[in-house]
Design an enzyme around this catalytic site. Sequence first.
Site, mmCIF file in Angstrom:
data_model
loop_
_atom_site.group_PDB
_atom_site.id
_atom_site.type_symbol
_atom_site.label_atom_id
_atom_site.label_comp_id
_atom_site.label_asym_id
_atom_site.label_seq_id
_atom_site.Cartn_x
_atom_site.Cartn_y
_atom_site.Cartn_z
ATOM 1 N N LYS A 64 0.859 -1.187 0.000
ATOM 2 C CA LYS A 64 0.000 0.000 0.000
ATOM 3 C C LYS A 64 0.892 1.232 0.000
ATOM 4 O O LYS A 64 1.509 1.560 1.008
ATOM 5 C CB LYS A 64 -0.926 0.047 1.210
ATOM 6 N N GLU B 111 10.961 1.319 9.582
ATOM 7 C CA GLU B 111 11.882 2.439 9.381
ATOM 8 C C GLU B 111 11.070 3.679 9.701
ATOM 9 O O GLU B 111 10.205 4.087 8.929
ATOM 10 C CB GLU B 111 12.400 2.405 7.946
ATOM 11 N N CYS C 295 13.825 11.213 6.109
ATOM 12 C CA CYS C 295 13.944 10.789 7.510
ATOM 13 C C CYS C 295 15.380 10.873 8.019
ATOM 14 O O CYS C 295 15.592 10.950 9.221
ATOM 15 C CB CYS C 295 13.352 9.408 7.714
ATOM 16 N N GLU D 232 10.676 15.810 14.513
ATOM 17 C CA GLU D 232 11.144 15.729 13.135
ATOM 18 C C GLU D 232 10.526 16.895 12.346
ATOM 19 O O GLU D 232 9.307 17.030 12.291
ATOM 20 C CB GLU D 232 10.692 14.385 12.564
HETATM 21 P P1 ADP Z 1 3.493 10.784 7.110
HETATM 22 O O1 ADP Z 1 3.039 11.653 8.239
HETATM 23 O O2 ADP Z 1 4.876 11.048 6.675
HETATM 24 O O3 ADP Z 1 2.532 10.710 5.973
HETATM 25 P P2 ADP Z 1 2.520 8.278 8.068
HETATM 26 O O4 ADP Z 1 3.144 7.356 9.047
HETATM 27 O O5 ADP Z 1 1.234 8.916 8.425
HETATM 28 O O6 ADP Z 1 3.636 9.347 7.729
HETATM 29 O O7 ADP Z 1 2.310 7.560 6.655
HETATM 30 C C1 ADP Z 1 3.177 6.586 6.150
HETATM 31 C C2 ADP Z 1 2.347 5.506 5.489
HETATM 32 O O8 ADP Z 1 1.517 4.916 6.484
HETATM 33 C C3 ADP Z 1 1.417 5.998 4.392
HETATM 34 O O9 ADP Z 1 1.325 5.001 3.383
HETATM 35 C C4 ADP Z 1 0.095 6.131 5.119
HETATM 36 O O10 ADP Z 1 -1.018 5.997 4.257
HETATM 37 C C5 ADP Z 1 0.164 4.954 6.063
HETATM 38 N N1 ADP Z 1 -0.677 5.061 7.265
HETATM 39 C C6 ADP Z 1 -1.052 6.186 7.923
HETATM 40 N N2 ADP Z 1 -1.818 5.868 8.991
HETATM 41 C C7 ADP Z 1 -1.924 4.514 9.019
HETATM 42 C C8 ADP Z 1 -2.579 3.565 9.874
HETATM 43 N N3 ADP Z 1 -3.270 3.947 10.949
HETATM 44 N N4 ADP Z 1 -2.452 2.251 9.574
HETATM 45 C C9 ADP Z 1 -1.754 1.849 8.519
HETATM 46 N N5 ADP Z 1 -1.116 2.690 7.670
HETATM 47 C C10 ADP Z 1 -1.186 4.002 7.906
#
Ligand code: ADP
Length: 494
Positions: free
Chosen positions: A180, A256, A290, A397
Amino acid sequence: MIAVYSSFIKNKLFIDGDWCSSADEKTFAVMNPATGELIAQVADATPADATRAINAAARAQITWAEKTASERSRLLRCWFDLVMQNQESLAQLLTLEQGKPLAEARGEIAYGASYIEWFAEEAKRIYGDVIPPLANNQRILVTKQPVGVVATITPWNFPNAMLARKLAPALAAGCTVIAKPAAETPLSALALAQLALEAGIPAGVINIVPSSQAQAIGEVFTSNILVRKLSFTGSTAVGKKLIAQCAADVKRITLELGGNAPFIVFEDADLDAAVTGAIASKFRNAGQTCVCANRFYIHQSIYDAFCQKLTAAMQTLKLGNGFTDEVTIGPLISLRAKEKVQSFVDDAVQRGARIAYQAAIQTPFQTSAAESFAQGNFFPPALLVDVPQDARLVCEEIFGPVAGLIRFATEEQVIQLANASEYGLAAYVYTRDANRIKRLSEQLQTGMLGINTGLLSNAAAPFGGIKQSGWGREGSRYGLDDYLNIKYLCEAFS
Ligand code: ADP
C-alpha cells in the site's frame, strides 16, 4: 523537457497480474503538489480488495519460492534494466506527484533501482551453515527460507525508492508482496509494478493496493494470518500502532520510522565541506527525508563563520516547480505539512531563536488559481540561530527546509545533547580528529553515522535506526535477513 511519462500513468489496483477497479468502484484524487492540478483519479482499494490481493500473493508465493535463486535473480535483473531504461519517464512521474526537482527524481529512480540490482545479486547468496555438533553422530545444518507473504506500507517522500527497497529483498528471498503506497503518491508504485510485469515477474508476486483508507487497509494487512511479515516506513506514531496490531499473531515486522539527526560540526572541521554536507543533508527533498539533518550543533568558536557560509550557500537554493530548470527545492507535500513546519519556526522564535535568513518567495506564481494553490505549498528555506534545545524544531522531526543552529562548547556536552532524543536513525559529524571520530563512533546513539559526509544512504549499506527510529535494516546483505526464516536441522546418523 519532453514529457515522456504519460504511458506510466496507471490508475487501477494491481492484483494478481491484472489492473482492476476497486470493489466499490470508488477512486481518489492524486494532485500535483506544485500546481494543485489533478493528475489522476486512482482506484481506491477497499478492505475486500486488500484481502483479495493477500490471497493472490499467498497463491503465488508457493511457486515463486520454488524457483531457483538464479531464476529469481534473472527476473529481478531484468526489472532493474527496465527501470533504468525508463528512468526519465519514472522521474517525471515522480516529480509530478511528489514535487521534488527533476534532477533529484532521476536520482531517486537510480537509487531505488540500485536496490533491485543489489538484491538480484544477493538472491544467489542466501547461504546456510553447517555447525560442529556436540555429538559425533549428529550434523547441525542451518537453512534459510522465505518468511512468506509480506505486506508493505510506504510513505510519500520517496515513493519509488522506499518501495523498491522492500520489494527487491522480499522477492530475492522468495517472498511475495502486497503493497500500500501513500495516497499522495501511488503512481510511482504502480509504474514499478507495470515494469515488473513487463520484466516477467509472475502474477501475484507483486500486488499494489493504493487506498485513501490507510487505517482500514493496515488493519487487514496486520490481521490476516496469511501475511507473515509487515514492512513499514513512516511515522513513529503509526509504527507503534502497527506493532500493537501485529502482536495478535506475532507477525515479523521491519520498521523504518522517524529520525531527528544531529549534524555536529567541530572547531577543526573543514567548514566548506561541512556546509556542502549540510545543504545536501538538510535541503534534499525540501527537507522531507527521515535522515535529514534536523539539529545543527556547531562549536562556539566557528559558529558565526559556519552561519555565514551556510547563509551564502542557502542563498543559491532555488525554490520552485520541480520541472523548472535549476530549481533545487520543490513544494512541500501539502498545505498541512507547510503549516506544521511554520508552527515549528514560530515555536522556536517564541522560545528565543532568531531567523538569520529566509528566502523570499520569488516564484512567478500569481497568475492562476492553481498557481496560488502552489504558493501555499512552498516553504522558503530558513536558517534559525540560537535555537534552544527544548524547541520543537530540535525535539521533533521537522520534515521541511528549516535549519536550526545550536552552539556547543565541548565534545562531552554535544554527545549528551545529540543523544538526548528518543530517535536514533542518522547522525553526522564533521571533524578532522581521528581519535574524536573513534570516540563519537562509539558513543553516538544512532543506526547510521555520516563522518565528514552529509549523504550516507546506498544499496550496499545497512539502512536503519535504533531506539524509536525502528527495527531491522534495509539494503546490504543484512537487508535479506528480515525476509528469511532460519531453519535448524538436527540430523542424527549411525
Ligand atoms: P506521514 O506523516 O509522513 O505521511 P505516516 O506514518 O502517516 O507518515 O504515513 C506513512 C504511510 O503509512 C502511508 O502510506 C500512510 O497511508 C500509512 N498510514 C497512515 N496511517 C496509518 C494507519 N493507521 N495504519 C496503517 N497505515 C497508515
